[in-house]
Write a protein that holds these residues in place. Structure first.
Motif, PDB file in Angstrom:
ATOM      1  N   GLU A   1      15.014 -16.268 -15.884  1.00 14.43           N
ATOM      2  CA  GLU A   1      14.646 -17.426 -15.081  1.00 14.43           C
ATOM      3  C   GLU A   1      13.822 -17.013 -13.851  1.00 14.43           C
ATOM      4  OE1 GLU A   1      18.262 -15.632 -13.405  1.00 14.43           O
ATOM      5  OE2 GLU A   1      17.554 -16.177 -15.420  1.00 14.43           O
ATOM      6  N   ALA A   2      13.948 -15.752 -13.414  1.00 16.62           N
ATOM      7  CA  ALA A   2      13.222 -15.311 -12.228  1.00 16.62           C
ATOM      8  C   ALA A   2      11.877 -14.690 -12.579  1.00 16.62           C
ATOM      9  CB  ALA A   2      14.068 -14.304 -11.453  1.00 16.62           C
ATOM     10  N   GLY A   3      11.790 -14.058 -13.753  1.00 15.06           N
ATOM     11  CA  GLY A   3      10.543 -13.435 -14.164  1.00 15.06           C
ATOM     12  C   GLY A   3      10.125 -12.328 -13.211  1.00 15.06           C
ATOM     13  N   ARG A   4       8.817 -12.138 -13.078  1.00 18.72           N
ATOM     14  CA  ARG A   4       8.304 -11.042 -12.257  1.00 18.72           C
ATOM     15  C   ARG A   4       8.450 -11.302 -10.767  1.00 18.72           C
ATOM     16  NH1 ARG A   4       5.908  -7.182 -15.098  1.00 18.72           N
ATOM     17  NH2 ARG A   4       5.236  -7.629 -17.216  1.00 18.72           N
ATOM     18  N   HIS A   5       8.846 -12.476 -10.372  1.00 16.30           N
ATOM     19  CA  HIS A   5       9.043 -12.772  -8.956  1.00 16.30           C
ATOM     20  C   HIS A   5      10.453 -12.442  -8.495  1.00 16.30           C
ATOM     21  CE1 HIS A   5       5.144 -14.685  -8.763  1.00 16.30           C
ATOM     22  NE2 HIS A   5       5.461 -15.455  -9.798  1.00 16.30           N
ATOM     23  N   PHE A   6      11.286 -11.946  -9.414  1.00 16.26           N
ATOM     24  CA  PHE A   6      12.674 -11.685  -9.043  1.00 16.26           C
ATOM     25  C   PHE A   6      12.766 -10.629  -7.950  1.00 16.26           C
ATOM     26  CE2 PHE A   6      16.502  -9.081  -9.551  1.00 16.26           C
ATOM     27  CZ  PHE A   6      17.459 -10.041  -9.261  1.00 16.26           C
ATOM     28  N   ALA A   7      12.054  -9.500  -8.125  1.00 20.38           N
ATOM     29  CA  ALA A   7      12.138  -8.420  -7.139  1.00 20.38           C
ATOM     30  C   ALA A   7      11.702  -8.917  -5.762  1.00 20.38           C
ATOM     31  CB  ALA A   7      11.284  -7.237  -7.583  1.00 20.38           C
ATOM     32  N   GLN A   8      10.646  -9.713  -5.725  1.00 24.41           N
ATOM     33  CA  GLN A   8      10.164 -10.236  -4.439  1.00 24.41           C
ATOM     34  C   GLN A   8      11.205 -11.152  -3.794  1.00 24.41           C
ATOM     35  OE1 GLN A   8       6.445 -12.284  -4.733  1.00 24.41           O
ATOM     36  NE2 GLN A   8       6.386 -12.833  -2.547  1.00 24.41           N
ATOM     37  N   SER A   9      11.886 -11.947  -4.590  1.00 22.11           N
ATOM     38  CA  SER A   9      12.893 -12.853  -4.033  1.00 22.11           C
ATOM     39  C   SER A   9      14.079 -12.084  -3.459  1.00 22.11           C
ATOM     40  CB  SER A   9      13.372 -13.825  -5.118  1.00 22.11           C
ATOM     41  OG  SER A   9      14.114 -13.147  -6.122  1.00 22.11           O
ATOM     42  N   VAL A  10      14.385 -10.895  -4.006  1.00 20.28           N
ATOM     43  CA  VAL A  10      15.468 -10.072  -3.474  1.00 20.28           C
ATOM     44  C   VAL A  10      15.042  -9.386  -2.180  1.00 20.28           C
ATOM     45  CG1 VAL A  10      16.964  -8.079  -3.926  1.00 20.28           C
ATOM     46  CG2 VAL A  10      16.472  -9.708  -5.753  1.00 20.28           C
TER      47      VAL A  10
END
Length: 411
Positions: free
Chosen positions: A348-357
């Motif tokens: 559900e987060a895709g490649r933006h997951f790391a940035q959101s963390v």
């Protein structure tokens, strides 16, 4: 390179009494029974006794050409070098245990072969859970007392722990890996390098680059390519010397030490090369291998064999005669042949997951990391009296801390 034009194939003749040659000698004798390797061990022992023996132990050799000593004895001398020498010259009856029931780690610790009957998940999970419960404090990893795990044994984190985010990636625990790496990266950006502990030394260690590589493999986030680029630029700008790359004595002044450890080429630059290489540029498929803690490549096919089955040798006189295969429960196939990927773990987060963390951790170290250079001249820092005073203060701090812990601990 000038570093490879001397008689010793390195740019100095130093020998800190390392264990690796004795280790290989021991295993060759175990495998062949050839007394030639006993003679090799005897010569090592004679050299140690004749050239390295000092009243308080065994001193590292500054230069093998002169056998001049250094005022140091590393922990691996007793923990590894002499352990392998002892095992080499001991018979089976003289040992308190059957050495064939164990396997040696790279630091000569003994691991029971019975652990191999368990899957990777059941072996690592209890230890990992304990680290996350007691040692992990947000993005920080702080040492604790073994028998009082709720009490910190020190209040700082050393640079070697930068390997932990990479291990968390291999475990599949991506979120805390991103958080710890981000905190370390902010420190690195402030100081050009990652300082060792509470002093400013940096010997160009590979652990931060290792974790950067694994996080890029897992997330595909170009943020980690940028982190690798900054590491490479700092190496080129502040560590490059005519014969290679010099260790940094103090990250605040970028003064050099006259040393370049073997792990700089063997690990630091290996991970940087892999970080910036495409799959097509490599001569092999890196996903068919797993890295040891020293960046050696082990085929994943070996892991499949040890995970799905255990080879139990029947020994006679120390030599393997026959092996029987014992089936054990296989591990999760999703993780037996690939690096965990956030596109799979967090679709559900895709490649933006790391940035959101990373976003909540912005400016995490702002105002807490000193950046001003040391004001004392080098001759003061290197003075024996000054170093003795620092040791005395450290000891006093330890005594006071222990007294405080005893007073506050329940009976």
């Amino acid at each position: 390179m000038q570093a490879f034009t001397t008689d010793f194939q390195v740019h100095w003749g130093q020998h800190p009494l390392r264990p690796e040659f004795v280790e290989s000698t021991y295993f060759l004798f175990k495998a062949t029974g050839d007394p030639y390797y006993l003679e090799a061990g005897r010569r090592v022992l004679e050299s140690l006794q004749k050239y390295a023996r000092v009243p308080c132990g065994f001193a590292a050799v500054r230069d093998v050409r002169t056998t001049a000593h250094e005022d140091r004895m590393d922990s691996f001398v007793l923990a590894e070098t002499f352990k392998y020498l002892y095992l080499l010259f001991s018979t089976r009856e003289e040992l308190a245990f059957d050495v064939d029931d164990f396997i040696f780690t790279t630091e000569a610790h003994l691991l029971p072969l019975s652990l191999a009957r368990l899957s990777n998940h059941s072996t690592i999970t209890p230890h990992y859970s304990a680290v996350m419960k007691y040692i992990s404090q947000g993005p920080l990893l702080v040492d604790v007392h073994m028998h009082r795990p709720h009490t910190n044994s020190r209040n700082f984190m050393d640079a070697l722990l930068a390997f932990w985010p990479g291990l968390q990636v291999l475990k599949g625990d991506i979120k805390p890996a991103i958080e710890t790496h981000e905190m370390l990266y902010q420190v690195m950006k402030r100081h050009k390098f990652l300082p060792e502990v509470h002093w400013g030394q940096h010997p160009l260690r590979p652990e931060f680059v290792e974790s950067t590589y694994f996080l890029f493999k897992a997330t595909g986030d170009p943020y980690y390519l940028e982190a690798g680029r900054r590491v490479l630029e700092s190496l080129q700008k502040y560590a490059r010397v005519p014969c290679g790359f010099a260790a940094v004595r103090d990250v605040r002044t970028t003064a050099h030490e006259d040393r370049m450890d073997s792990f700089v080429l063997a690990e630091t630059f290996k991970y940087l090369y892999l970080l910036f290489s495409t799959r097509e540029e490599l001569a092999f498929d890196v996903d068919d291998f797993i890295f040891t803690t020293e960046a050696h490549l082990l085929p994943l096919s070996l892991a499949r064999l040890s995970n799905h089955s255990t080879i139990t040798p029947e020994t006679e006189g120390g030599c393997s005669q026959e092996a029987t295969l014992v089936d054990v429960e296989p591990p999760d196939e999703d993780f037996s042949h690939s690096c965990p990927n956030t596109l799979y773990l967090f679709p559900e987060a895709g490649r933006h997951f790391a940035q959101s963390v990373r976003q909540p951790l912005t400016n995490l170290v702002e105002g807490v990391c000193p950046t001003t250079p040391a004001t004392l001249p080098n001759e003061v820092w290197e003075s024996p009296l000054f170093l003795l005073a620092l040791l005395a203060l450290s000891y006093l701090e330890w005594v006071l801390l222990e007294a405080l812990i005893r007073r506050t601990s329940p009976p």
